[in-house]
Design a protein around this motif. Structure first.
Motif, PDB file in Angstrom:
ATOM      1  N   GLU A 225       0.832  -1.213   0.000  1.00  0.00           N
ATOM      2  CA  GLU A 225       0.000   0.000   0.000  1.00  0.00           C
ATOM      3  C   GLU A 225       0.863   1.259   0.000  1.00  0.00           C
ATOM      4  O   GLU A 225       0.602   2.214  -0.727  1.00  0.00           O
ATOM      5  N   ILE A 226       1.917   1.260   0.815  1.00  0.00           N
ATOM      6  CA  ILE A 226       2.793   2.439   0.909  1.00  0.00           C
ATOM      7  C   ILE A 226       3.474   2.709  -0.433  1.00  0.00           C
ATOM      8  O   ILE A 226       3.636   3.853  -0.856  1.00  0.00           O
ATOM      9  N   SER A 227       3.870   1.645  -1.097  1.00  0.00           N
ATOM     10  CA  SER A 227       4.591   1.791  -2.379  1.00  0.00           C
ATOM     11  C   SER A 227       3.639   1.930  -3.562  1.00  0.00           C
ATOM     12  O   SER A 227       4.082   2.152  -4.688  1.00  0.00           O
ATOM     13  N   ARG A 228       2.321   1.750  -3.290  1.00  0.00           N
ATOM     14  CA  ARG A 228       1.263   1.789  -4.319  1.00  0.00           C
ATOM     15  C   ARG A 228       1.309   0.568  -5.236  1.00  0.00           C
ATOM     16  O   ARG A 228       0.697   0.587  -6.311  1.00  0.00           O
ATOM     17  N   PHE A 229       2.017  -0.474  -4.835  1.00  0.00           N
ATOM     18  CA  PHE A 229       1.997  -1.697  -5.644  1.00  0.00           C
ATOM     19  C   PHE A 229       0.640  -2.380  -5.580  1.00  0.00           C
ATOM     20  O   PHE A 229       0.327  -3.210  -6.435  1.00  0.00           O
ATOM     21  N   ASN A 230      -0.171  -2.028  -4.587  1.00  0.00           N
ATOM     22  CA  ASN A 230      -1.524  -2.586  -4.527  1.00  0.00           C
ATOM     23  C   ASN A 230      -2.386  -2.057  -5.672  1.00  0.00           C
ATOM     24  O   ASN A 230      -3.429  -2.627  -5.979  1.00  0.00           O
TER      25      ASN A 230
END
Lengths: 127, 290
Positions: free
Chosen positions: A92-97
């Motif tokens: 989530e932090i890296s926006r890989f979600n």
């Protein structure tokens, strides 16, 4: 890094174990490259089972991104399953979600990518 | 609504509550100026990094502090000459004051050309040659240390379109690294080693964290900027003490920047292997004491 493999119908499940960081990405990269080499539209789907991964660094995430890019170019399919809470946070932090479809369990992921794969999984697990 | 029932019946109580209790994005703004950072060691002469739009407010601050007649010297280190890093110079009041000296340092050969061009019509009505201050340009070599204005300064080449340079400032055992507009690649061992050495043991790292990691390694790869995740990992690797997220994505509003800041604090906890790394998010007018 140890990465185990299981096949369920037309889906391949890769299960890396432990931390994925600068010093451990080689095993995962190698297995992903093997998959990418034969990946094609309508071919094997790929499920990454993260149930045994307790951390992934930016370098590990980059490996996933490069593989996903090639797989999509070749019209294949890659999804992620069973993220541990901390790794889910990192996604989530890296926006890989936003880049990867993430499923709660391997079974759920298989159900999404292929009915035949889900049937094979249920058969193997006595469901 | 947040203040309901808090008993804020005096100005002091209200101010303290705003400063300590209210979310930053509600009580303040991160602002929107482009890059300009001052290093203040208490000297007469001023030291700056970059001439983004923030230098206009800095110039006004100098006037209000020193008055319009005091002659000053300004040492400016430019990361590169992309417009957002030089656009404040035409509005830098002290450049119009006779007797002021402005020494502009950088590793690019076209700094003077870039600053002159933006003063010319039709961009601006005041030609460079009519600026009253004495303006000098000094070319630095990356990797070499210089003693300038009381600081030991070293520049390092960074990955950015047209190149950019980070600066490592050392003085009285205090280390400050200014590294903006740089796409740090932690998958390239030489790059990791070089960046970690440049950041080593820094008391403060001002770091370009414009994109999310997913953006930086996909659609915005090779756009020359880094992410908050790489910022944390690199600072941890270098044993830095305080990371300041800098060069925020202009499309992000205050709430979004505050969210990224909170997430970065969390990522620092998750990835920590040694001493805690302090993490801040830059805002216009921010002051940090080392």
């Amino acid at each position: 890094m140890r990465v185990s493999q299981e096949r369920y119908g037309d889906a391949l499940v890769l299960t890396p174990v432990g931390r994925i960081d600068n010093s451990t990405t080689d095993g995962l990269r190698s297995d992903l490259n093997t998959y990418v080499a034969t990946c094609r539209k309508g071919g094997d789907r790929l499920v990454l089972d993260f149930s045994k991964v307790d951390y992934i660094s930016s370098v590990g995430l980059r490996v996933l991104m490069l593989a996903a890019k090639k797989i999509r170019e070749q019209e294949g399919m890659i999804v992620v399953a069973a993220l541990q809470p901390v790794v889910r946070e990192i996604f989530e932090i890296s926006r890989f979600n936003l880049v990867f479809q993430c499923f709660g369990t391997v079974r759920e992921a298989l159900g999404k990518v292929s009915a035949a794969a889900l049937e094979a999984y249920d058969s193997a697990h006595g469901a | 609504m947040s203040a309901s029932g808090k008993g804020l019946d005096t100005q002091e109580k209200a101010r303290a509550w705003v400063d300590t209790e209210l979310d930053f994005a509600v009580s303040h703004t991160f602002g929107g100026n482009s890059a300009c950072v001052q290093l203040d060691a208490g000297d007469e002469e001023y030291v700056l990094c970059d001439l983004g739009s923030g230098v206009r407010a800095f110039g006004n601050h100098v006037f209000s502090r020193d008055g319009p007649s005091k002659k000053s010297t300004f040492h400016v280190f430019l990361s590169h000459v992309h417009w957002d890093h030089i656009m404040g110079f035409p509005f830098f009041g002290p450049a119009y004051v006779p007797g002021n000296k402005i020494r502009i340092y950088g590793c690019h050969s076209n700094i003077e050309q870039a600053l002159r061009r933006q003063q010319d019509p039709p961009s601006f009505p005041v030609p460079f040659d009519t600026l009253a201050a004495s303006i000098e340009f000094i070319t630095l070599q990356p990797g070499r240390s210089y003693d300038i204005a009381g600081w030991s300064v070293t520049a390092r080449l960074q990955n950015h379109s047209g190149d950019s340079y980070g600066y490592r400032f050392v003085r009285d055992s205090r280390i400050i690294v200014y590294s903006t507009d740089s796409e740090h690649r932690l998958d390239i061992p030489d790059e990791v080693e070089g960046a970690a050495a440049f950041f080593a043991d820094a008391d403060l790292v001002v770091f370009d964290a414009m994109y999310s990691l997913a953006e930086a390694v996909s659609v915005k790869e090779d756009w020359g900027h880094s992410s908050n995740v790489v910022a944390v990992e690199l600072c941890q690797l270098a044993n830095a003490k305080h990371l300041v997220l800098f060069h925020h994505e202009p499309a992000n509003n205050d709430e979004r920047i505050a969210e990224i800041w909170r997430e970065t604090l969390r990522y620092e906890e998750i990835s920590r292997t040694g001493e805690p790394l302090r993490v801040s998010a830059a805002y216009d007018g921010m002051e940090i004491e080392l």
